[in-house]
Design a protein around this motif. Structure first.
Motif: not given
Length: 225
Positions: A7-8, A13, A35, A39, A60, A73
């Motif tokens: 998840d972002s 994140a 991110h 990430l 995602i 993401g």
């Protein structure tokens, strides 16, 4: 099934590695960095000794949420999945939020701030350890959301727009979710991904409920010419 969930979609994140529904490792970061910087190291941290080729799927949160965060993401997951033709699972950010409350018996009102007292929202029923969707993801005004919630016995408001929504909605049946499980996460995305169909990396797309501010401003300029 060995599943990586990412998840972002907002300020934080997060990522989680799970197997057959049990979380092996999860991480969350909120350092004010972009991110694009955080990430991949976060994902590598939860993968540990596992290889990307070991994964059966990657989930995602594909939206709604921050336009930049969602794009980063989805692009990151597509890049990881392409290497080994790993199947992908697109998860609603709002459903990931709702899956933090499987131990409740209530309506979960997942809200993300869409500015100007508008919210990205969906409603879910949490009951007997299960989460049932009550409506599609949508962009909705506070006034219209209040009307939708008035008839329920107990409503838990969660998400990054929860405090703003709760402080202004004025409903006696509404409760603000505890901060420690108010937001979307990799573990919530993993729960939301259970039973969902997979898509190829090529077919994975961000999900936006409305155009970005830049797109809206450009359209307005064109209309005013």
């Amino acid at each position: 099934m060995l599943l990586l969930s990412v998840d972002s979609s907002a300020v934080t994140a997060s990522a989680a590695l799970s197997k057959d529904g049990g979380v092996i490792k999860s991480e969350l970061i909120n350092k004010g960095l972009t991110h694009s910087e955080t990430l991949l190291p976060l994902i590598q941290a939860v993968m540990g000794e596992y290889k990307y080729s070991d994964l059966d799927a990657i989930a995602i949160t594909a939206g709604p949420g921050s336009f930049t965060g969602v794009r980063i993401g989805v692009a990151t997951v597509k890049g990881l999945a392409f290497a080994n033709n790993t199947p992908c699972i697109s998860v609603s950010t709002l459903e990931a939020i709702a899956n933090n409350f499987t131990d409740e018996n209530a309506v979960i009102c997942a809200v993300m701030d869409a500015r100007r007292m508008q919210f990205y929202n969906a409603l879910f029923k949490a009951e007997n350890g299960k989460i049932k969707r009550l409506c599609d993801d949508r962009a909705i005004s506070l006034e219209d959301l209040k009307k939708d919630l008035e008839g329920y016995e107990k409503v838990i408001i969660a998400g990054d727009g929860a405090e703003l929504c709760f402080n202004n909605i004025g409903l006696e049946n509404a409760y603000l979710a505890d901060e420690n499980r108010r937001y979307q996460s990799g573990t919530g995305a993993a729960k939301a991904a259970e039973g969902k169909e997979t898509v190829s990396a090529a077919d994975l797309r961000p999900v936006y409920l409305r155009p970005s501010q830049a797109e809206r401003e450009l359209k307005l300029k064109k209309e005013n010419k």
